[in-house]
Scaffold this active site. Structure first.
Site, PDB file in Angstrom:
ATOM      1  N   LYS B  88       0.810  -1.227   0.000  1.00 63.81           N
ATOM      2  CA  LYS B  88       0.000   0.000   0.000  1.00 63.81           C
ATOM      3  C   LYS B  88       0.844   1.279   0.000  1.00 63.81           C
ATOM      4  O   LYS B  88       0.437   2.299  -0.558  1.00 63.81           O
ATOM      5  CB  LYS B  88      -0.933   0.009   1.216  1.00 63.81           C
ATOM      6  N   GLU B 110     -10.047   6.076   2.881  1.00 61.64           N
ATOM      7  CA  GLU B 110     -10.938   5.062   3.441  1.00 61.64           C
ATOM      8  C   GLU B 110     -10.059   3.870   3.784  1.00 61.64           C
ATOM      9  O   GLU B 110      -9.015   3.676   3.185  1.00 61.64           O
ATOM     10  CB  GLU B 110     -12.008   4.668   2.423  1.00 61.64           C
ATOM     11  N   SER B 377       1.944  -9.671  -1.059  1.00 60.78           N
ATOM     12  CA  SER B 377       1.613  -8.248  -0.961  1.00 60.78           C
ATOM     13  C   SER B 377       1.742  -7.668   0.442  1.00 60.78           C
ATOM     14  O   SER B 377       1.919  -6.470   0.608  1.00 60.78           O
ATOM     15  CB  SER B 377       0.189  -8.020  -1.474  1.00 60.78           C
TER      16      SER B 377
END
Lengths: 264, 391
Positions: B88, B110, B377
């Protein structure tokens, strides 16, 4: 010329402004919605905006979100709302425009939606998450069916977009009074008037102001600078307040009559 | 490069938002596409990716896992080693630099599991910008530690109590805030979703994963991999690793969705398997919805996959056949998490475990031997409670 166009023509001849009342269809139930529409027609409402409830109403504030959620809990669907309009048409010819988010209409099929809605007596549609750029097919079908497509102008709309929005709109143009979601506001920017005058220079289509209008005084001020006002959250809030009570329709209609009496 | 005129990937994508946001999105598009060609911007981003986030990440040959599956030579792209624990941060660093160029003083985001919220709060702290993160009340309970991490970074976490009180509603609430405060606020979206230019912009910022992996694999193996695997919720890590291989037509892409309790139940997040074409949060893509066009709730044990939509470019990859999409259940993903922990000493995030889980089926499917890169990830530290409680 559909009922919306005829209404504005009639109002113009009388030098009057339009009062557009929004309610969430199916809240608290379909029967009450029908009674409210018929009652509103008697207390000076010119056009009814019926909200189609959606699971993710991202342009709405807490009041309409709540009404929308409650209507969905009761199993209200687009189809049931169309049927309700057909029933209303047996009694009343008040212009009715649907307010729906795009997904329920897209899933239903745009062409099928316009044709069915028209057949049931709906006069047009307002879709808050569909800008004209994404609405080309809808506009073509709507034109063929004399069905109004109302698009939004916002305080943030820049000049090059204004013309496109004006051209895509039929019935009327929805001028959003403030940047934000639906819901009662205490204050409005003084720049609204200037912006409407600028748009008036390029179009003869009626321009109505909505978002945040809740008091008789606000109705008066806003109707002076436009062709009409749209009141939603304030009315829905009255319905929420009287939910479950026998005099709901009478109480809400009285509230609405206080607003319509201030129209310029 | 994939063409995306008007923000379209074939019939998917586009820009479905209230009028108030349209001019801003046009501005953002202009700014972003000019920065894309700006060497100084890239130099700055590269600096922070290296010095702050910890890039490049390793492409690790998982020898014991490969031996376990026999037919596969498995490499792991170690995004789990990045600062804040997942891929991220690649995107939040990119977008916050765009926000700075646009002169926005306030960042909103969000978050579902909290990973994107944490990555946003960290970069907001890094640049001294005000940050507010919308998070469903339910998710705040489930991910209390991530809430605390965001608060330590100085962010305000705003509980979302509307609708289902999860990611979908957090995104609705963030969009409402954005419409209201559009003049000073930048909405930092966490996946390859949302209105144009977000799906393209987020993909570009995440594409560093695939660029590195491709070069690393070429160096180690003097060839390209047969398969690239990644989990797909919104789909940002998958798009990030796929993108650089797009023109290598021999490299097969497999995206793994969350089948939750099973694709034939109502509890899954497999939009590409069970969704219908629709419009959610600003773009047209496959969406889990009812026959009345109402958005359904998604479910997965991996909070980061728990979303009823999917990035539009994935819908396009599926339709064009460029990628294959499969789905694995909670149970299969938990087994994969346990296996990797045991044989490689790496605890993957529950999300990434979905990608790992498909190796079992792939190992049986390949004829002789095949090479595969799995996008790891994120790391699994955040999921310990969930695993412990899994029956």
């Amino acid at each position: 010329m559909n009922r919306i166009d005829e209404k504005f023509k009639e109002l113009k001849a009388k030098k009057k402004k339009a009062f557009i009342a929004f309610i969430t269809a199916g809240y608290p139930d379909l029967k009450t919605t029908k009674e409210l529409v018929l009652s509103f027609a008697r207390v000076g409402v010119d056009i009814i905006e019926l909200g189609v409830p959606f699971s993710d109403p991202l342009a709405d504030g807490p009041t309409i979100q709540t009404a929308s959620y409650k209507a969905l809990q009761k199993g209200i669907t687009l189809e049931k709302i169309l049927k309700l309009v057909a029933e209303i048409r047996e009694i009343s010819q008040i212009p009715i425009v649907l307010m729906s988010y795009y997904n329920p209409i897209f899933y239903y099929g745009e062409k099928r939606f316009v044709e069915c809605a028209k057949k049931c007596g709906v006069d047009g549609v307002i879709i808050p998450d569909l800008p004209p750029e994404e609405a080309k097919n809808l506009i073509v079908t709507a034109k063929k069916n004399d069905f109004s497509t109302v698009f939004f102008l916002s305080p943030t709309t820049k000049k090059p977009r204004i013309k496109n929005i004006v051209n895509a709109s039929s019935g009327f143009i929805y001028f959003v009074s403030v940047s934000g979601v639906t819901g009662v506001r205490n204050q409005f920017s003084s720049s609204i008037k200037g912006k409407i005058i600028a748009v008036k220079k390029i179009t003869k289509k009626p321009i109505c102001i909505g978002f945040g209008i809740s008091t008789p005084q606000q109705v008066k001020t806003m109707s002076q600078i436009s062709d009409g006002v749209i009141v939603g959250s304030a009315i829905v809030s009255e319905i929420l307040k009287h939910e479950g009570r026998k005099d709901l329709v009478r109480k809400v209609s009285f509230f609405v009559s206080q607003l319509t009496s201030e129209l310029s | 490069m994939l063409s995306n005129k008007n923000g379209r990937f074939g019939q998917f994508g586009g820009r479905f938002v209230p009028e108030t946001l349209m001019s801003l999105l046009e501005d953002l598009e202009k700014v972003y596409f000019s920065l894309k060609k700006d060497k100084k911007f890239h130099a700055e981003l590269d600096f922070y990716l290296k010095e702050f986030a910890g890039r490049p990440t390793n492409l690790y040959h998982a020898k014991r896992l490969s031996a376990y599956y026999k037919t596969l030579k498995i490499y792991l792209k170690r995004e789990d080693l990045l600062h804040t624990g997942a891929h991220k941060i690649n995107n939040t660093l990119g977008q916050i630099l765009v926000a700075k160029r646009m002169g926005k003083a306030r960042i909103i985001a969000e978050t579902g599991a909290g990973q994107h919220g944490v990555a946003t709060a960290a970069v907001a702290a890094l640049f001294g910008l005000k940050c507010e993160v919308y998070m469903g009340e339910e998710d705040m309970k489930r991910q209390a530690l991530n809430v605390y991490r965001m608060q330590l970074f100085g962010a305000k976490v705003i509980p979302v109590t509307s609708g289902s009180k999860t990611l979908k509603d957090a995104m609705n609430e963030a969009i409402r805030d954005w419409v209201t405060n559009v003049h000073n606020t930048f909405y930092l979206i966490g996946s390859v979703a949302g209105p144009h230019p977000y799906p393209t912009m987020v993909r570009d910022f995440q594409s560093v994963i695939g660029q590195e992996a491709r070069a690393q694999f070429l160096k180690k193996e003097k060839s390209l991999p047969d398969y690239v695997l990644a989990c797909v919720g919104g789909g940002s890590n998958a798009m990030g690793i796929f993108h650089a291989f797009y023109n290598d037509k021999k490299v097969k892409f497999i995206g793994v969705e969350a089948a939750g309790h099973g694709l034939n139940t109502q509890q899954h997040s497999a939009s590409l398997h069970k969704g219908h074409l629709g419009v959610l949060h600003g773009s047209k893509s496959q969406v889990l919805q009812t026959s009345n066009g109402q958005i359904k709730l998604a479910y997965s044990i991996a909070a980061g996959l728990d979303y009823p939509g999917v990035g539009p470019e994935h819908s396009f990859y599926k339709e064009s056949g460029r990628a294959q999409y499969v789905a694995v259940t909670d149970k299969e993903a938990v087994s994969a998490l346990k296996l990797l922990s045991k044989v490689e000493g790496i605890i993957p995030a529950m999300e990434s475990a979905h990608a790992l889980s498909y190796l079992e089926k792939l190992a049986k499917k390949v004829k002789d031997k095949a090479s595969v890169i799995v996008c790891l990830s994120g790391r699994g530290d955040k999921d310990m409670e969930t695993i412990k409680n899994f029956i």
